[in-house]
Design an enzyme around this catalytic site. Structure first.
Site: not given
Ligand code: HSE
Length: 315
Positions: A131, A184
């Site tokens: 991630e 993201t």
């Molecule tokens: N919690 C993360 C975000 C999830 O909202 O950026 C996305 O991968």
């Protein structure tokens, strides 16, 4: 005898559940990514990607599945290398936890080949590194439910404390994935660096309500508590047709609706499979009407299993 070859499925996830930014997530049943890994005599990793999607990094230096595999091989130094194929079924930048699914599938697959495999929960730190590579942040709200299944609360990051919420299966979740893309990292960079006490109070009230609602199987409570006062107001602008699609979902019988992960996918909370399909149709139509974009939909209860080994071969 330890497996020589293994095939792993890792599911999509709905992270945040609206109000629970970076702290709540659930696994659903479909879509998901698949990794096939086998021992090879040469040390290190041989990596390939099979996909119909554009923009999936194919080289081992850039792909999160390869990154996770290499971290594990570096740390555990098994007396063999790994040949890995990522069957990349999920689109990237979708809000479906695509990078987490690849990272988790890779970690579970490599682990299965190791002479002394770790427990499943101990693989989370590797998946979180995937991630980090994908978005610059090692959040666990996709990776934890993807790996462990169910609904996960990341109570704390440092040190990491992940709680599996004991859920009742009364909720049927709808996910609508419009055919557009959000990085993201961009969706994270646009968030406010600070929020007011008033906003925080509203948010932690909703997050607490969500955990109670999930545990009690209270669909109406969960639906109300997905209301997000922090990320949604900013991120909604990235999703073409967001307001119309949300209105369509609620109009068709959903009890709550928000952004799945960092978007562009949106999710809705419903109380039956029948309503879920009506809501899914309404969301799909609305993305078409309001934004002129196509959309895939998924209807699912919470996937309690998370990543699974589909088969192993020992000889
Ligand atoms: N919690 C993360 C975000 C999830 O909202 O950026 C996305 O991968």
């Amino acid at each position: 005898m330890r497996p020589r070859k293994v095939k792993v499925f890792a599911p999509a996830t709905i992270a945040n559940l609206g109000s629970g930014f970076d702290v709540l997530g659930i696994a659903i049943h479909q879509p998901g990514d698949i990794v096939i890994a086998e021992r090879q005599p040469a040390a290190g990793l041989s990596f390939a990607v099979r996909t119909k999607h554009l923009d999936v990094p194919a080289d081992a230096q850039s792909n999160v599945a390869a990154h996770v595999a290499m971290l594990m091989l570096d740390e555990f130094r098994p007396p063999f290398g790994v040949r890995m194929t990522l069957d990349k079924r999920m689109p990237i930048g979708s809000g479906l936890g695509s990078s987490a699914a690849s990272s988790v599938a890779s970690a579970v697959a490599v682990n299965a080949l190791l002479p002394r495999p770790l427990e499943k929960k101990d693989l989370l730190r590797f998946a979180m590194e995937g991630e980090r590579k994908a978005s610059g942040s090692a959040h666990a709200d996709n990776a934890a439910p993807c790996l462990l299944g169910g609904a996960c609360l990341i109570r704390r990051y440092d040190p990491l404390d992940v709680i599996s919420i004991p859920i009742k299966q009364s909720i049927v979740w709808v996910v609508a994935h419009p055919h557009t893309f959000i990085r993201t990292e961009d969706a994270r960079n646009m968030l406010p660096k600070a929020i007011t006490l008033q906003t925080a109070i509203r948010q932690w009230g909703n997050i607490s309500g969500l955990t109670v609602g999930l545990a009690a199987g209270d669909v109406a409570l969960v639906g109300t508590c997905v209301e997000d006062a922090v990320a949604e107001p900013v991120r909604a602008n990235l999703i073409p047709g967001f307001a119309e699609v949300k209105e369509a979902a609620l109009g068709a019988g959903a009890l709550g609706c928000s952004i799945s992960g960092s978007g562009p996918s949106m999710f809705a909370v419903t109380s039956s499979i029948r309503t879920a399909h009506v809501v899914a149709k309404a969301m799909q139509k609305s993305f078409g009407r309001a934004a002129g974009i196509g959309c895939d939909t998924y209807v699912s209860r919470i996937n309690r299993t998370g990543a699974t080994i589909l088969w192993t071969k020992s000889k």
